[in-house]
Design a protein around this motif. Structure first.
Motif, PDB file in Angstrom:
ATOM      1  N   SER A 180      53.173  29.439  80.158  1.00 50.80           N
ATOM      2  CA  SER A 180      54.242  28.751  79.424  1.00 50.80           C
ATOM      3  C   SER A 180      54.575  29.490  78.134  1.00 50.80           C
ATOM      4  O   SER A 180      55.752  29.646  77.779  1.00 50.80           O
ATOM      5  CB  SER A 180      53.828  27.303  79.128  1.00 50.80           C
ATOM      6  N   ASN A 181      53.549  29.950  77.438  1.00 50.45           N
ATOM      7  CA  ASN A 181      53.795  30.701  76.200  1.00 50.45           C
ATOM      8  C   ASN A 181      54.506  32.023  76.478  1.00 50.45           C
ATOM      9  O   ASN A 181      55.399  32.433  75.715  1.00 50.45           O
ATOM     10  CB  ASN A 181      52.473  30.956  75.481  1.00 50.45           C
ATOM     11  N   ILE A 182      54.123  32.692  77.546  1.00 52.05           N
ATOM     12  CA  ILE A 182      54.790  33.951  77.903  1.00 52.05           C
ATOM     13  C   ILE A 182      56.263  33.697  78.231  1.00 52.05           C
ATOM     14  O   ILE A 182      57.150  34.456  77.812  1.00 52.05           O
ATOM     15  CB  ILE A 182      54.075  34.624  79.083  1.00 52.05           C
ATOM     16  N   ARG A 183      56.533  32.631  78.967  1.00 51.39           N
ATOM     17  CA  ARG A 183      57.920  32.325  79.313  1.00 51.39           C
ATOM     18  C   ARG A 183      58.748  32.004  78.078  1.00 51.39           C
ATOM     19  O   ARG A 183      59.884  32.481  77.936  1.00 51.39           O
ATOM     20  CB  ARG A 183      57.974  31.140  80.273  1.00 51.39           C
ATOM     21  N   ARG A 184      58.165  31.229  77.156  1.00 49.29           N
ATOM     22  CA  ARG A 184      58.898  30.896  75.925  1.00 49.29           C
ATOM     23  C   ARG A 184      59.138  32.138  75.076  1.00 49.29           C
ATOM     24  O   ARG A 184      60.230  32.310  74.516  1.00 49.29           O
ATOM     25  CB  ARG A 184      58.122  29.845  75.120  1.00 49.29           C
ATOM     26  N   ARG A 185      58.146  33.017  74.978  1.00 52.08           N
ATOM     27  CA  ARG A 185      58.342  34.248  74.205  1.00 52.08           C
ATOM     28  C   ARG A 185      59.393  35.142  74.847  1.00 52.08           C
ATOM     29  O   ARG A 185      60.189  35.784  74.151  1.00 52.08           O
ATOM     30  CB  ARG A 185      57.012  34.990  74.056  1.00 52.08           C
ATOM     31  N   THR A 186      59.393  35.193  76.171  1.00 49.57           N
ATOM     32  CA  THR A 186      60.394  36.003  76.858  1.00 49.57           C
ATOM     33  C   THR A 186      61.797  35.453  76.629  1.00 49.57           C
ATOM     34  O   THR A 186      62.740  36.216  76.355  1.00 49.57           O
ATOM     35  CB  THR A 186      60.091  36.059  78.364  1.00 49.57           C
ATOM     36  N   GLU A 187      61.944  34.144  76.745  1.00 53.05           N
ATOM     37  CA  GLU A 187      63.260  33.541  76.509  1.00 53.05           C
ATOM     38  C   GLU A 187      63.712  33.764  75.077  1.00 53.05           C
ATOM     39  O   GLU A 187      64.894  34.046  74.827  1.00 53.05           O
ATOM     40  CB  GLU A 187      63.193  32.048  76.823  1.00 53.05           C
ATOM     41  N   ARG A 188      62.799  33.650  74.130  1.00 55.74           N
ATOM     42  CA  ARG A 188      63.158  33.872  72.729  1.00 55.74           C
ATOM     43  C   ARG A 188      63.546  35.334  72.493  1.00 55.74           C
ATOM     44  O   ARG A 188      64.501  35.623  71.753  1.00 55.74           O
ATOM     45  CB  ARG A 188      61.999  33.471  71.823  1.00 55.74           C
ATOM     46  N   ALA A 189      62.847  36.263  73.130  1.00 55.06           N
ATOM     47  CA  ALA A 189      63.187  37.675  72.978  1.00 55.06           C
ATOM     48  C   ALA A 189      64.554  37.981  73.580  1.00 55.06           C
ATOM     49  O   ALA A 189      65.333  38.762  73.025  1.00 55.06           O
ATOM     50  CB  ALA A 189      62.113  38.544  73.625  1.00 55.06           C
ATOM     51  N   VAL A 190      64.855  37.356  74.722  1.00 52.96           N
ATOM     52  CA  VAL A 190      66.172  37.569  75.340  1.00 52.96           C
ATOM     53  C   VAL A 190      67.276  37.028  74.442  1.00 52.96           C
ATOM     54  O   VAL A 190      68.328  37.673  74.270  1.00 52.96           O
ATOM     55  CB  VAL A 190      66.208  36.901  76.729  1.00 52.96           C
ATOM     56  N   GLU A 191      67.050  35.856  73.851  1.00 55.64           N
ATOM     57  CA  GLU A 191      68.052  35.285  72.951  1.00 55.64           C
ATOM     58  C   GLU A 191      68.260  36.176  71.722  1.00 55.64           C
ATOM     59  O   GLU A 191      69.401  36.397  71.289  1.00 55.64           O
ATOM     60  CB  GLU A 191      67.627  33.889  72.525  1.00 55.64           C
ATOM     61  N   GLU A 192      67.181  36.694  71.155  1.00 52.81           N
ATOM     62  CA  GLU A 192      67.316  37.582  70.000  1.00 52.81           C
ATOM     63  C   GLU A 192      68.025  38.880  70.373  1.00 52.81           C
ATOM     64  O   GLU A 192      68.847  39.396  69.599  1.00 52.81           O
ATOM     65  CB  GLU A 192      65.928  37.875  69.416  1.00 52.81           C
ATOM     66  N   LEU A 193      67.711  39.403  71.550  1.00 53.28           N
ATOM     67  CA  LEU A 193      68.372  40.636  71.984  1.00 53.28           C
ATOM     68  C   LEU A 193      69.856  40.393  72.224  1.00 53.28           C
ATOM     69  O   LEU A 193      70.704  41.234  71.866  1.00 53.28           O
ATOM     70  CB  LEU A 193      67.706  41.149  73.256  1.00 53.28           C
ATOM     71  N   GLN A 194      70.193  39.262  72.800  1.00 50.60           N
ATOM     72  CA  GLN A 194      71.595  38.938  73.028  1.00 50.60           C
ATOM     73  C   GLN A 194      72.352  38.808  71.711  1.00 50.60           C
ATOM     74  O   GLN A 194      73.474  39.299  71.576  1.00 50.60           O
ATOM     75  CB  GLN A 194      71.707  37.655  73.839  1.00 50.60           C
ATOM     76  N   ALA A 195      71.731  38.148  70.740  1.00 50.57           N
ATOM     77  CA  ALA A 195      72.375  38.016  69.431  1.00 50.57           C
ATOM     78  C   ALA A 195      72.551  39.380  68.764  1.00 50.57           C
ATOM     79  O   ALA A 195      73.568  39.642  68.110  1.00 50.57           O
ATOM     80  CB  ALA A 195      71.553  37.089  68.549  1.00 50.57           C
ATOM     81  N   LEU A 196      71.554  40.255  68.951  1.00 55.36           N
ATOM     82  CA  LEU A 196      71.647  41.597  68.363  1.00 55.36           C
ATOM     83  C   LEU A 196      72.769  42.409  69.007  1.00 55.36           C
ATOM     84  O   LEU A 196      73.510  43.118  68.321  1.00 55.36           O
ATOM     85  CB  LEU A 196      70.308  42.310  68.523  1.00 55.36           C
ATOM     86  N   VAL A 197      72.904  42.300  70.309  1.00 55.72           N
ATOM     87  CA  VAL A 197      73.969  43.020  71.006  1.00 55.72           C
ATOM     88  C   VAL A 197      75.332  42.525  70.559  1.00 55.72           C
ATOM     89  O   VAL A 197      76.264  43.308  70.310  1.00 55.72           O
ATOM     90  CB  VAL A 197      73.800  42.871  72.527  1.00 55.72           C
ATOM     91  N   GLU A 198      75.470  41.207  70.428  1.00 57.80           N
ATOM     92  CA  GLU A 198      76.743  40.649  69.983  1.00 57.80           C
ATOM     93  C   GLU A 198      77.069  41.062  68.551  1.00 57.80           C
ATOM     94  O   GLU A 198      78.236  41.223  68.189  1.00 57.80           O
ATOM     95  CB  GLU A 198      76.712  39.133  70.104  1.00 57.80           C
ATOM     96  N   GLN A 199      76.051  41.247  67.756  1.00 56.26           N
ATOM     97  CA  GLN A 199      76.284  41.599  66.356  1.00 56.26           C
ATOM     98  C   GLN A 199      76.770  43.038  66.201  1.00 56.26           C
ATOM     99  O   GLN A 199      77.659  43.334  65.387  1.00 56.26           O
ATOM    100  CB  GLN A 199      75.002  41.394  65.547  1.00 56.26           C
ATOM    101  N   PHE A 200      76.206  43.960  66.984  1.00 61.45           N
ATOM    102  CA  PHE A 200      76.532  45.373  66.820  1.00 61.45           C
ATOM    103  C   PHE A 200      77.506  45.902  67.876  1.00 61.45           C
ATOM    104  O   PHE A 200      77.807  47.091  67.883  1.00 61.45           O
ATOM    105  CB  PHE A 200      75.251  46.216  66.867  1.00 61.45           C
ATOM    106  N   ALA A 201      78.007  45.068  68.741  1.00 61.71           N
ATOM    107  CA  ALA A 201      78.970  45.528  69.743  1.00 61.71           C
ATOM    108  C   ALA A 201      80.289  45.869  69.057  1.00 61.71           C
ATOM    109  O   ALA A 201      80.706  45.196  68.108  1.00 61.71           O
ATOM    110  CB  ALA A 201      79.181  44.453  70.802  1.00 61.71           C
TER     111      ALA A 201
END
Length: 339
Positions: A291-312
């Motif tokens: 469960s912790n791995i899944r939550r960390r993965t989802e949080r990392a994906v959300e942060e990466l998505q926000a980063l891509v949107e910021q610098f696109a």
């Protein structure tokens, strides 16, 4: 102000030491309600004070070790009826064992949340199996050296002592680590399912430990349910309840424990309690880790998505089409005429 703060810290430390001693003694008296006498030595299938001692060390630190020693002294004195030097040796073994288990767990990087498989394995191997070798060896050795235990019965008493201490760590310590994080209930909590789980655990435990049909494995689907749905906060109380019911049935010699010798009952109880504790502890740790791995993965994906949107790069505006509308001279800008 400094003196008052110092006095307050000392008062808190003394209160914690006395509290640990009281809980240790109380759990010891409860454990002795189902004592078993093996060749004149008193042992129990599950010795709760070892779990209390290790749980207190993990929660409060090594400064509360005098409370463990005081609780062990009171328990041994109440059991034997008087203070003896052999009892002092047993007290020393019961104090050093959880301390060594605590040191080994901390060096192994153990976390009190028990949210990783490595934490569950460390508690089993270092906290229970390895750490409790000390108390069993010291206690049995002191009894043999003082003439209270014949040398021919040393290994039987030693194995029974070690199994009871180890089961105390496996069953009681996780429960204490869960209880220290108890909070007020919220509406979003699954209290209905948790209540049904406890009722089912009680019914399954009674059927498994008191029926003559040998339905002892009936408790494991319930433990799996508890671990999958509630992790350690659900599996630890269920494992504790099943172990208590099994010990009561075993010492009463009913159900699957009927018509067995004392040694056979002790072996069966140790194996059952060990399997119950391992199932509840390790499966809950695996589920929590995933469960912790899944939550960390989802949080990392959300942060990466926000980063891509910021610098696109921003999208380019659409090219304007040339038109003659509004232009008086047409394309060349001159007067329009026909010859």
């Amino acid at each position: 102000m400094i003196r008052s703060e110092e006095a307050r810290r000392r008062a808190v430390a003394v209160a914690q030491i006395l509290g640990v001693a009281a809980v240790y003694y109380g759990s010891g008296r409860l454990g002795l309600l189902r004592e078993v006498v093996v060749h004149g030595s008193v042992v129990t299938p599950l010795w709760p004070p070892t779990g209390v001692a290790l749980g207190a060390l993990l929660a409060l630190g090594t400064r509360i070790w005098p409370g463990i020693a005081l609780g062990a002294l009171l328990t041994i004195t109440a059991t034997s009826g008087s203070f003896t030097w052999s009892g002092l040796g047993i007290v020393a073994g019961n104090t050093v064992a959880p301390l060594c288990a605590y040191v080994m767990l901390r060096r192994a990087g153990f976390r009190n949340e028990l949210a990783r498989l490595r934490d569950g394995i460390a508690l089993v191997l270092l906290g229970a199996f390895a750490g409790m070798l000390i108390s069993a060896t010291v206690g049995s050795g002191v009894l043999m050296l003082t003439g209270k235990l014949p040398a021919s019965s040393f290994w039987l008493v030693w194995s029974s002592w070690w199994a009871g201490d180890a089961m105390g760590v496996l069953v009681v310590t996780p429960l204490l680590l869960v209880l220290r994080k108890v909070r007020l209930p919220r509406r979003s909590d699954r209290w209905l399912e948790a209540s049904v789980l406890m009722v089912v655990t009680l019914v399954a435990g009674l059927l498994a430990t008191r029926s003559s049909l040998s339905m002892i494995y009936l408790v494991f689907p319930v433990l799996i349910w508890a671990a999958l749905r509630f992790q350690l906060p659900g599996s630890a109380p269920c494992a504790f309840l099943v172990s208590v019911l099994a010990i009561v049935a075993g010492t009463d010699r009913v159900g699957p424990f009927a018509d067995h010798s004392l040694v056979e009952i002790m072996v069966n109880l140790s194996l059952l309690n060990g399997c119950v504790a391992l199932t509840a502890l390790l499966l809950a740790a695996i589920v929590a880790e995933q469960s912790n791995i899944r939550r960390r993965t989802e949080r990392a994906v959300e942060e990466l998505q926000a980063l891509v949107e910021q610098f696109a790069p921003l999208p380019r505006p659409p090219a304007r089409r040339a038109t003659d509308e509004g232009r008086p001279g047409g394309r060349d800008g001159g007067p329009s005429s026909r010859s």
